[in-house]
Write an enzyme that holds these catalytic residues in place. Structure first.
Site, PDB file in Angstrom:
ATOM      1  N   GLU A 235      11.521  -3.221   3.698  1.00 20.19           N
ATOM      2  CA  GLU A 235      10.852  -1.543   5.458  1.00 20.19           C
ATOM      3  C   GLU A 235       9.792  -2.833   5.598  1.00 20.19           C
ATOM      4  OE1 GLU A 235       8.421   1.938   5.726  1.00 20.19           O
ATOM      5  OE2 GLU A 235       7.650   0.269   4.257  1.00 20.19           O
TER       6      GLU A 235
ATOM      7  N   ASP B 287       9.239  -1.395  -0.219  1.00 22.47           N
ATOM      8  CA  ASP B 287       8.463  -0.778   0.885  1.00 22.47           C
ATOM      9  C   ASP B 287       7.359  -1.573   1.195  1.00 22.47           C
ATOM     10  OD1 ASP B 287       7.018   2.071   1.599  1.00 22.47           O
ATOM     11  OD2 ASP B 287       5.474   1.245   0.298  1.00 22.47           O
TER      12      ASP B 287
END
Length: 536
Positions: A270, A201
């Site tokens: 990401e 993330d």
């Protein structure tokens, strides 16, 4: 996908646990719910699942505020439940990737609880602490993605701490070697448990500028990207100093060295930066991340020109790196609404899955895409997302793409026997799995058929990509691999259209699409139609 580098060209199905299936009757999905539906996931023809956060957390940001990186929150089950999920997925030939959130944690994490006590404790420098300016204001002009200043005052230390997201998500200090080692140890914990990879993330956020320099202002006409509208002040700046720092590359290389010690695992990053395609080029390299995705196809522009421009720009830079594409996830409005504007229906839903699965790279499909789910309307009084509450009504947050999976047409759509944490959308209930499973012409069965067919075509899994000029509403490209060349074309409009490619072609019989027909060398596309053809 078996053997080494299974992730190249893989289709990864994202499971958002809170909204997948509730088995214990608390209105929130759980790990046993995923286990119960593994046969369904396997039936789709995907290669892996990515499980969004299930770790111990106060759930201020629904699991992206982690209080214990190595344990399961009781809301979702236990470590034994996760081990069962892993074993059962592997038994069905599915790989398992899990979210990791290295850059920040929760204020409830023991690391932060200790760090905030005073300036001399063993974890005093594990977070980004800074003195106030002489007038008491924050150390610089950095802003939070969720709105407002990225600094919160802590009276215990009489300092500010940094948070790029919620104030309950303090930023870890990656300039501290002990922090980097601790986060690598957390990755090692799950690798030793048997996971096949990680979705990392906000992976461009770990490092910050040690000098805490102010970010430069962004011109008004450029205040956009990743869904940031001009009413969010985060869009007012270039984020030169609070993320995407050059020091981060060394940490990514440390991650890769760790993962290379385990067989056949992968890291998916990401990436959301001021120039995400350039950042992907830096991050997705043989000695760094295995693959990455950005938000360029998660915007409101779903035109052929934008898709071509995005893919070509990345292809021109990426070289040895491997991309991953997504057009929906848990952070953005669902694609059939975002790109279809309420029109297109089943034909659009079928087309979008075929399109993203035909680009060069791996693919992330978000739960419900295979059903053609539109964005759900969630009334303000039912909102859970703090982001949506802060920016209502110009931005309604992320709850509309996070509502429960509709398994049946019955109570709570078969998701839970209790009131769900978010309301079930009536438009979703009509698209439930049970009904679509029984309908040979459904979006669900079209997706299954297309993904099964894709697996038989190495040219779509591993081939190169080259775009062709075509009418404005048509996206056309050639995939080539091992001597096979396939023309792929999509009519992204709601009207019929004809196009004559400048070469001899032979249409392939492809299930799961609204197929064009070939007449005297001319392709005749229905609305939202597609063509796959072998090139002479």
């Amino acid at each position: 996908m078996t053997g080494q580098q299974w992730w190249r060209g893989a289709v990864v199905y994202q499971v958002y646990p809170r909204s997948f299936l509730d088995t214990d009757g608390d209105g929130v999905g759980d790990l046993p719910g995923i286990v119960e539906r593994l046969d369904y996931i396997a039936s789709l023809g995907v290669d892996a699942i990515w499980v969004s956060p299930f770790f111990k957390s106060p759930m201020a940001d629904f699991g992206y505020d982690i209080a214990d990186y190595r344990d399961v929150d009781p809301l979702f089950g236990t470590l034994a439940d996760f081990d069962q999920l892993l074993a059962q997925a592997h038994a069905r030939g599915l790989k398992v990737m899990i979210d990791q959130v290295p850059s920040h944690c929760s204020t409830a994490h023991p690391w932060f609880v200790e760090s905030r006590q005073d300036r001399d404790n063993p974890k005093a420098d594990w977070f980004v602490w800074a003195d106030a300016r002489p007038d008491g204001s924050p150390p610089n002009n950095w802003l939070s993605i969720f709105g407002g200043v990225a600094w919160t005052w802590d009276p215990r230390r009489r300092q500010y701490y940094l948070h790029n997201f919620l104030s309950s998500q303090p930023q870890l200090n990656f300039h501290c070697a002990a922090v980097r080692a601790a986060q690598l140890d957390n990755l090692r914990f799950w690798l030793q448990r048997g996971v096949d990879g990680f979705r990392l993330d906000s992976i461009n956020f770990p490092f910050h500028d040690a000098q805490l320099r102010d970010n430069p202002a962004k011109p008004v006409e450029l205040r956009q990207g990743r869904g940031f509208s001009p009413d969010n002040p985060y869009a007012f700046q270039y984020h030169t100093y609070n993320n995407t720092r050059p020091e981060n590359l060394g940490f990514l290389e440390d991650v890769r060295r760790l993962m290379d010690a385990y067989p056949d695992v992968a890291a998916l990053g990401e990436i959301s930066s001021d120039d995400s395609l350039a950042t992907m080029t830096d991050y997705v390299q043989p000695h760094r991340l295995h693959m990455g995705y950005s938000f360029e196809l998660l915007t409101d522009d779903g035109s052929p020109a934008h898709i071509r421009r995005t893919v070509e720009a990345l292809e021109s830079q990426l070289q040895d790196g491997w991309p991953c594409w997504a057009i929906s996830n848990h952070d953005v409005q669902r694609a059939v609404t975002r790109w279809g504007g309420g029109a297109g229906g089943d034909a659009l839903a079928r087309q979008l899955v075929a399109l993203v699965c035909s680009l060069r790279g791996s693919v992330c499909l978000y739960q419900g895409e295979e059903l053609g789910l539109p964005e759900a309307e969630v009334p303000f009084e039912a909102l859970q997302d703090p982001y949506g509450k802060a920016f209502w009504p110009t931005f309604k947050g992320r709850d509309g793409c996070r509502t429960p999976m509709p398994w049946t047409g019955g109570d709570n759509a078969g998701f839970s026997r209790a009131r769900p944490w978010l309301p079930v959308a009536e438009a979703h209930r009509a698209r439930n799995v049970q009904a679509q499973d029984a309908d040979a012409a459904s979006v669900l069965n079209a997706v299954r058929a297309f993904l099964r067919w894709r697996r038989t075509r190495p040219v779509l899994v591993a081939g190169s990509i080259r775009f062709l000029d075509a009418p404005a509403s048509i996206l056309a490209f050639v995939r080539e691999h091992a001597g096979e060349r396939v023309l792929v074309a999509f009519n992204l409009s709601g009207s019929s259209i004809e196009w004559t490619p400048r070469r001899d072609i032979a249409l392939l019989d492809v299930p799961g699409i609204d197929a064009a027909v070939l007449h005297d060398g001319c392709l005749q596309f229905p609305p939202r139609g597609a063509a796959f053809a072998r090139l002479a």
